[in-house]
Scaffold this motif. Structure first.
Motif, PDB file in Angstrom:
ATOM      1  N   CYS A   4       0.851  -1.204   0.000  1.00 45.76           N
ATOM      2  CA  CYS A   4       0.000   0.000   0.000  1.00 45.76           C
ATOM      3  C   CYS A   4       0.882   1.248   0.000  1.00 45.76           C
ATOM      4  O   CYS A   4       1.711   1.431   0.890  1.00 45.76           O
ATOM      5  CB  CYS A   4      -0.920  -0.031   1.224  1.00 45.76           C
ATOM      6  N   PHE A   6       0.243   4.356   0.676  1.00 45.18           N
ATOM      7  CA  PHE A   6       0.134   5.260   1.819  1.00 45.18           C
ATOM      8  C   PHE A   6       0.697   4.636   3.096  1.00 45.18           C
ATOM      9  O   PHE A   6       1.248   5.351   3.941  1.00 45.18           O
ATOM     10  CB  PHE A   6      -1.310   5.727   1.996  1.00 45.18           C
ATOM     11  N   CYS A   7       0.588   3.302   3.251  1.00 44.96           N
ATOM     12  CA  CYS A   7       1.269   2.654   4.374  1.00 44.96           C
ATOM     13  C   CYS A   7       2.777   2.855   4.248  1.00 44.96           C
ATOM     14  O   CYS A   7       3.480   3.055   5.246  1.00 44.96           O
ATOM     15  CB  CYS A   7       0.952   1.162   4.422  1.00 44.96           C
ATOM     16  N   HIS A  46      -3.841   1.058   8.512  1.00 45.85           N
ATOM     17  CA  HIS A  46      -4.451   0.841   7.201  1.00 45.85           C
ATOM     18  C   HIS A  46      -5.948   0.547   7.301  1.00 45.85           C
ATOM     19  O   HIS A  46      -6.354  -0.394   7.984  1.00 45.85           O
ATOM     20  CB  HIS A  46      -3.770  -0.330   6.477  1.00 45.85           C
ATOM     21  N   HIS A  99      -6.253   3.259   0.569  1.00 46.14           N
ATOM     22  CA  HIS A  99      -5.963   3.522   1.982  1.00 46.14           C
ATOM     23  C   HIS A  99      -6.747   4.793   2.304  1.00 46.14           C
ATOM     24  O   HIS A  99      -6.544   5.823   1.644  1.00 46.14           O
ATOM     25  CB  HIS A  99      -4.447   3.707   2.187  1.00 46.14           C
TER      26      HIS A  99
HETATM   27 ZN    ZN Z   1      -2.333   1.370   3.661  1.00 44.33          ZN
END
Ligand code: ZN
Ligand code: 5GP
Length: 115
Positions: A4, A6-7, A46, A99
């Motif tokens: 992910c 954004f993670c 998340h 996300h």
């Molecule tokens: Zn994420």
């Protein structure tokens, strides 16, 4: 989630221009801004999107996002002129990153309704 984007921004794997931070949330400038100010506010944890924040987490996650978003808007000088907070959800909502994120848009007059 390692796949992910954004993670990976939360973990520092992918760089982002930070705009604010709290225990629960992170704010950073959008890579492809749609307004003079375009910041994304995301939970550090998340969640795929709005539908994935169930009752167990909602009292923790949503206030964290809105609190940081309004603080960032204030900090970036949008409080008086105004701004928009947006959560795109799913295909019809135009969500492209899986996300959860809140858009903070400001610095120009925004059209309504959205196209
Ligand atoms: Zn994420
Ligand atoms: P959505 O379309 O899902 O509501 O919004 C996703 C947003 O994330 C888009 O505005 C897009 O420009 C932004 N974005 C996608 N990848 C990255 C990235 O790697 N870094 C940053 N800062 N923004 C990103």
């Amino acid at each position: 989630m390692s796949d992910c984007i954004f993670c990976r921004i939360v973990s520092g794997d992918i760089p982002a221009r930070e705009a604010g931070s709290s225990d629960e949330a992170l704010a950073f400038h959008d890579l492809n801004p749609q307004a003079p100010v375009h910041v994304l506010v995301i939970p550090r944890e998340h969640f795929g999107g709005a539908n994935d924040v169930g009752p167990t987490d909602s009292e923790r996650v949503w206030p964290a996002l809105f609190d940081l978003a309004t603080a960032v808007a204030q900090e970036l000088g949008l409080a008086d002129s105004g701004y928009r907070l947006v959560v795109n959800s799913g295909t019809d909502g135009g969500q492209s990153v899986g996300h959860l994120h809140l858009h903070v848009l400001g610095g120009r007059r925004l059209a309504w309704p959205p196209g």
